[in-house]
Design a protein around this motif. Structure first.
Motif, PDB file in Angstrom:
ATOM      1  N   ASP A   1       0.831  -1.272  -0.001  1.00 29.25           N
ATOM      2  CA  ASP A   1       0.048   0.130  -0.111  1.00 29.25           C
ATOM      3  C   ASP A   1       0.812   1.184  -0.082  1.00 29.25           C
ATOM      4  N   TYR A   2       1.180   1.757  -1.176  1.00 32.87           N
ATOM      5  CA  TYR A   2       2.109   2.995  -1.485  1.00 32.87           C
ATOM      6  C   TYR A   2       1.294   4.066  -0.550  1.00 32.87           C
ATOM      7  N   GLY A   3       0.147   4.255  -0.155  1.00 36.61           N
ATOM      8  CA  GLY A   3      -0.309   5.436   0.539  1.00 36.61           C
ATOM      9  C   GLY A   3       0.016   5.384   1.968  1.00 36.61           C
ATOM     10  N   LYS A   4       0.410   4.535   2.532  1.00 36.13           N
ATOM     11  CA  LYS A   4       1.121   4.460   3.924  1.00 36.13           C
ATOM     12  C   LYS A   4       2.442   4.808   4.022  1.00 36.13           C
ATOM     13  N   TYR A   5       2.931   5.282   2.832  1.00 38.50           N
ATOM     14  CA  TYR A   5       4.579   5.675   2.888  1.00 38.50           C
ATOM     15  C   TYR A   5       4.845   6.897   2.274  1.00 38.50           C
ATOM     16  N   ASP A   6       6.053   7.583   2.429  1.00 37.14           N
ATOM     17  CA  ASP A   6       6.297   8.845   1.701  1.00 37.14           C
ATOM     18  C   ASP A   6       6.847   8.512   0.629  1.00 37.14           C
ATOM     19  N   ALA A   7       6.303   8.387  -0.472  1.00 35.40           N
ATOM     20  CA  ALA A   7       6.609   7.668  -1.634  1.00 35.40           C
ATOM     21  C   ALA A   7       5.798   8.205  -2.803  1.00 35.40           C
ATOM     22  N   GLY A   8       5.515   9.402  -2.836  1.00 39.53           N
ATOM     23  CA  GLY A   8       4.713  10.239  -3.886  1.00 39.53           C
ATOM     24  C   GLY A   8       5.441  10.395  -5.311  1.00 39.53           C
ATOM     25  N   MET A   9       6.643  10.021  -5.353  1.00 41.73           N
ATOM     26  CA  MET A   9       7.368  10.013  -6.755  1.00 41.73           C
ATOM     27  C   MET A   9       6.931   8.962  -7.736  1.00 41.73           C
TER      28      MET A   9
END
Length: 215
Positions: free
Chosen positions: A171-179
């Motif tokens: 789940d990318y929404g749980k991490y600082d991974a907006g790139m």
């Protein structure tokens, strides 16, 4: 005929491990027994420069003199007929665990004579699997060439495959991974990563055939 795979990822079931499992499946279908080692489960460290591996007439000449959880793995490598090494790429290199493993695998068989003789117990095919979240692998060219060149010289004919733009999180929404383009990552994981695993499978089959030719 035996194939051993060494997983240098801290994850036991993610991208690198899945590709290693696919490679071992290919080895089994080609008639080999297989073993998968997760370095994260072991307590060991890199070379300590004790030079026991280079002491003439010593009990550990041409083998690592250190005794820890990696000792059995190194013995198993030289008992095998195929070696497969897998690692994610961290900051342009393999993981720290893989680096420590390679230090002890390579250094113990390289002698300090004028010819820099390599005293490996045997020659065997080496297959390398690298994974990364980077979209392109071109900047890792020196890493790839270094691994292939050293493995080929020290152990046997080497081949490397890579999987890039891999899925890192459930789940990318749980991490600082907006790139990242999450939809694109998921799409690639569903469509391209199975092809990467298939390449690993075929590489495993090929490795067993190459090992039989070396016997």
């Amino acid at each position: 005929m035996k194939a051993i795979a060494v997983n240098g990822s801290p994850r036991r079931k993610w991208n690198t491990a899945q590709m290693l499992e696919s490679a071992l499946s290919g080895c089994r279908d080609a008639g080999a027994e297989t073993e998968l080692v997760h370095l994260i489960d072991l307590k060991f460290k890199g070379c300590t420069s004790c030079f026991g591996c280079k002491r003439l007439g010593g009990p550990s000449y041409a083998k690592c003199a250190m005794r820890d959880d990696l000792t059995r793995v190194l013995d198993d490598v030289w008992d095998a007929d195929v070696l497969i090494v897998g690692s994610p790429v961290y900051f342009g290199d393999v993981t720290a665990d893989v680096r420590a493993f390679l230090e002890r695998l390579w250094f113990s068989i390289l002698m300090y004579n004028k010819e820099h003789t390599v005293r490996a117990p045997k020659s065997m095919p080496v297959k390398i699997i690298l994974t990364t979240n980077a979209p392109e692998f071109g900047f890792h060219k020196s890493l790839n060439e270094g691994l292939i060149g050293t493995m080929s010289r020290f152990i046997g004919p080497a081949e490397l495959i890579e999987a890039n733009a891999t899925l890192q999180f459930d789940d990318y929404g749980k991490y600082d991974a907006g790139m990242f383009d999450v939809d694109d990552r998921i799409k690639r994981h569903n469509e391209v990563f199975p092809q990467d695993c298939r390449r690993a499978y075929e590489m495993g089959k090929r490795a067993v055939a190459e090992a039989k030719e070396l016997k």
